[in-house]
Scaffold this motif. Structure first.
Motif, mmCIF file in Angstrom:
data_model
loop_
_atom_site.group_PDB
_atom_site.id
_atom_site.type_symbol
_atom_site.label_atom_id
_atom_site.label_comp_id
_atom_site.label_asym_id
_atom_site.label_seq_id
_atom_site.Cartn_x
_atom_site.Cartn_y
_atom_site.Cartn_z
ATOM 1 N N ARG A 21 0.820 -1.214 0.000
ATOM 2 C CA ARG A 21 0.000 0.000 0.000
ATOM 3 C C ARG A 21 0.845 1.251 0.000
ATOM 4 N NH1 ARG A 21 -5.656 -0.454 0.788
ATOM 5 N NH2 ARG A 21 -5.579 1.805 0.919
ATOM 6 N N ARG A 23 -0.877 4.280 0.591
ATOM 7 C CA ARG A 23 -1.705 5.217 1.363
ATOM 8 C C ARG A 23 -2.784 4.436 2.086
ATOM 9 N NH1 ARG A 23 -6.409 5.083 -1.480
ATOM 10 N NH2 ARG A 23 -6.051 4.096 -3.442
ATOM 11 N N GLU A 32 -0.825 -6.127 1.219
ATOM 12 C CA GLU A 32 -2.229 -6.554 1.260
ATOM 13 C C GLU A 32 -2.559 -7.444 0.073
ATOM 14 O OE1 GLU A 32 -4.758 -3.111 0.849
ATOM 15 O OE2 GLU A 32 -4.277 -2.864 -1.289
ATOM 16 N N LEU A 33 -3.732 -8.063 0.194
ATOM 17 C CA LEU A 33 -4.349 -8.699 -0.957
ATOM 18 C C LEU A 33 -4.980 -7.561 -1.750
ATOM 19 C CD1 LEU A 33 -6.168 -11.665 0.854
ATOM 20 C CD2 LEU A 33 -3.898 -11.691 -0.223
ATOM 21 N N PRO A 34 -4.639 -7.397 -3.027
ATOM 22 C CA PRO A 34 -5.163 -6.257 -3.788
ATOM 23 C C PRO A 34 -6.678 -6.347 -3.973
ATOM 24 C CG PRO A 34 -4.054 -7.806 -5.247
ATOM 25 C CD PRO A 34 -3.785 -8.281 -3.838
ATOM 26 N N GLY A 35 -7.326 -5.179 -4.047
ATOM 27 C CA GLY A 35 -8.782 -5.175 -4.223
ATOM 28 C C GLY A 35 -9.329 -3.787 -4.034
ATOM 29 N N GLY A 36 -10.642 -3.678 -3.818
ATOM 30 C CA GLY A 36 -11.233 -2.360 -3.638
ATOM 31 C C GLY A 36 -12.715 -2.454 -3.359
ATOM 32 N N LEU A 76 -17.971 -0.355 5.798
ATOM 33 C CA LEU A 76 -17.106 -1.223 4.984
ATOM 34 C C LEU A 76 -16.856 -2.586 5.614
ATOM 35 C CD1 LEU A 76 -14.191 1.028 3.623
ATOM 36 C CD2 LEU A 76 -16.160 0.149 2.381
ATOM 37 N N LEU A 78 -14.914 -6.202 4.606
ATOM 38 C CA LEU A 78 -13.925 -6.761 3.668
ATOM 39 C C LEU A 78 -14.089 -8.271 3.561
ATOM 40 C CD1 LEU A 78 -11.288 -6.356 1.969
ATOM 41 C CD2 LEU A 78 -10.017 -6.750 4.093
ATOM 42 N N VAL A 116 -1.169 -5.775 6.152
ATOM 43 C CA VAL A 116 -2.203 -4.906 6.711
ATOM 44 C C VAL A 116 -2.996 -5.737 7.728
ATOM 45 C CG1 VAL A 116 -2.359 -3.397 4.695
ATOM 46 C CG2 VAL A 116 -3.872 -5.359 4.854
ATOM 47 N N ASP A 119 -5.992 -8.174 6.877
ATOM 48 C CA ASP A 119 -5.776 -9.363 6.041
ATOM 49 C C ASP A 119 -5.147 -10.538 6.794
ATOM 50 O OD1 ASP A 119 -6.522 -7.390 4.237
ATOM 51 O OD2 ASP A 119 -5.064 -7.942 2.721
HETATM 52 N N1 523 Z 1 -8.226 -2.785 2.899
HETATM 53 C C1 523 Z 1 -7.674 -3.773 3.705
HETATM 54 N N2 523 Z 1 -7.190 -4.889 3.090
HETATM 55 C C2 523 Z 1 -7.240 -5.053 1.741
HETATM 56 C C3 523 Z 1 -7.810 -4.026 0.923
HETATM 57 C C4 523 Z 1 -7.889 -4.154 -0.562
HETATM 58 C C5 523 Z 1 -8.313 -2.895 1.551
HETATM 59 O O1 523 Z 1 -7.608 -3.654 4.938
HETATM 60 N N3 523 Z 1 -6.755 -6.200 1.224
HETATM 61 C C6 523 Z 1 -8.768 -1.566 3.551
HETATM 62 C C7 523 Z 1 -7.816 -0.420 3.526
HETATM 63 C C8 523 Z 1 -8.717 0.786 3.524
HETATM 64 C C9 523 Z 1 -10.002 0.315 2.859
HETATM 65 O O2 523 Z 1 -9.927 -1.111 2.873
HETATM 66 O O3 523 Z 1 -9.026 1.108 4.861
HETATM 67 C C10 523 Z 1 -10.171 0.864 1.446
HETATM 68 O O4 523 Z 1 -9.189 0.277 0.619
HETATM 69 P P1 523 Z 1 -8.737 0.901 -0.762
HETATM 70 O O5 523 Z 1 -8.251 2.292 -0.503
HETATM 71 O O6 523 Z 1 -7.821 -0.062 -1.373
HETATM 72 O O7 523 Z 1 -10.086 0.915 -1.567
HETATM 73 P P2 523 Z 1 -10.425 1.751 -2.835
HETATM 74 O O8 523 Z 1 -9.185 1.923 -3.647
HETATM 75 O O9 523 Z 1 -11.636 1.178 -3.465
HETATM 76 O O10 523 Z 1 -10.813 3.106 -2.137
HETATM 77 P P3 523 Z 1 -10.824 4.531 -2.793
HETATM 78 O O11 523 Z 1 -9.367 4.927 -2.841
HETATM 79 O O12 523 Z 1 -11.620 5.312 -1.785
HETATM 80 O O13 523 Z 1 -11.471 4.343 -4.113
#
Ligand code: 523
Length: 132
Positions: A21, A23, A32-36, A76, A78, A116, A119
């Motif tokens: 990560r 940010r 982390e495991l990538p995703g969103g 949120l 996950l 993170v 995860d």
């Molecule tokens: N996590 C987390 N683990 C994980 C992911 C993909 C995300 O703990 N494997 C958490 C980190 C942040 C929140 O989830 O607190 C949002 O993750 P982010 O920033 O990857 O999600 P985005 O890119 O969809 O968010 P925006 O930048 O707001 O679009």
């Protein structure tokens, strides 16, 4: 939120793809495991497929969910799903770096606090998949 447990094939068989990560500051530098975020009208699997195109530039086949979910905040939750790359080489479009790790390295990183926090609960299930 949906994250991908991307398992390697071919040269990367027996390895898991981790993304570093960039940010926010609290988790920058951790892996982390990538995703969103899952957008309105998407299934978790569709969202993961889209996020992995955007973040890594790869086409994936998204599989079953891993066990359990993590409450990140009031809005949120996950979840994670298995995935395999079917086309392309992953490139870090949104992350600081990417790396493929084997079971030994995953354990070392988990013990060293390099993942993170959200995860870490999946580490046993990930290890089981990496050591078969
Ligand atoms: N996590 C987390 N683990 C994980 C992911 C993909 C995300 O703990 N494997 C958490 C980190 C942040 C929140 O989830 O607190 C949002 O993750 P982010 O920033 O990857 O999600 P985005 O890119 O969809 O968010 P925006 O930048 O707001 O679009």
């Amino acid at each position: 939120m949906v994250a991908g447990a991307v398992l390697g094939v071919g040269d990367t068989a027996g390895k898991l793809l981790l993304a570093q990560r960039d940010r926010p500051a609290a988790v920058a530098g951790l892996w982390e495991l990538p995703g969103g975020k899952v957008e309105a009208g998407e299934t978790d699997a569709q969202a993961l497929h889209r996020e992995l195109v955007e973040e890594l530039g790869v086409q994936t086949e998204v599989g079953e969910p891993l066990t359990g979910q993590v409450i990140l905040s009031a809005e949120l939750v996950l979840v994670a799903r298995w995935a395999r790359i079917v086309d392309g080489e992953p490139v870090a479009h949104d992350h600081r770096a990417l790396r493929w790790v084997d079971a030994t390295e995953l354990v070392r990183m988990a013990d060293a606090g390099e993942l993170v926090p959200a995860d870490t609960g999946w580490v046993p299930e990930l290890l089981a998949a990496l050591t078969v």
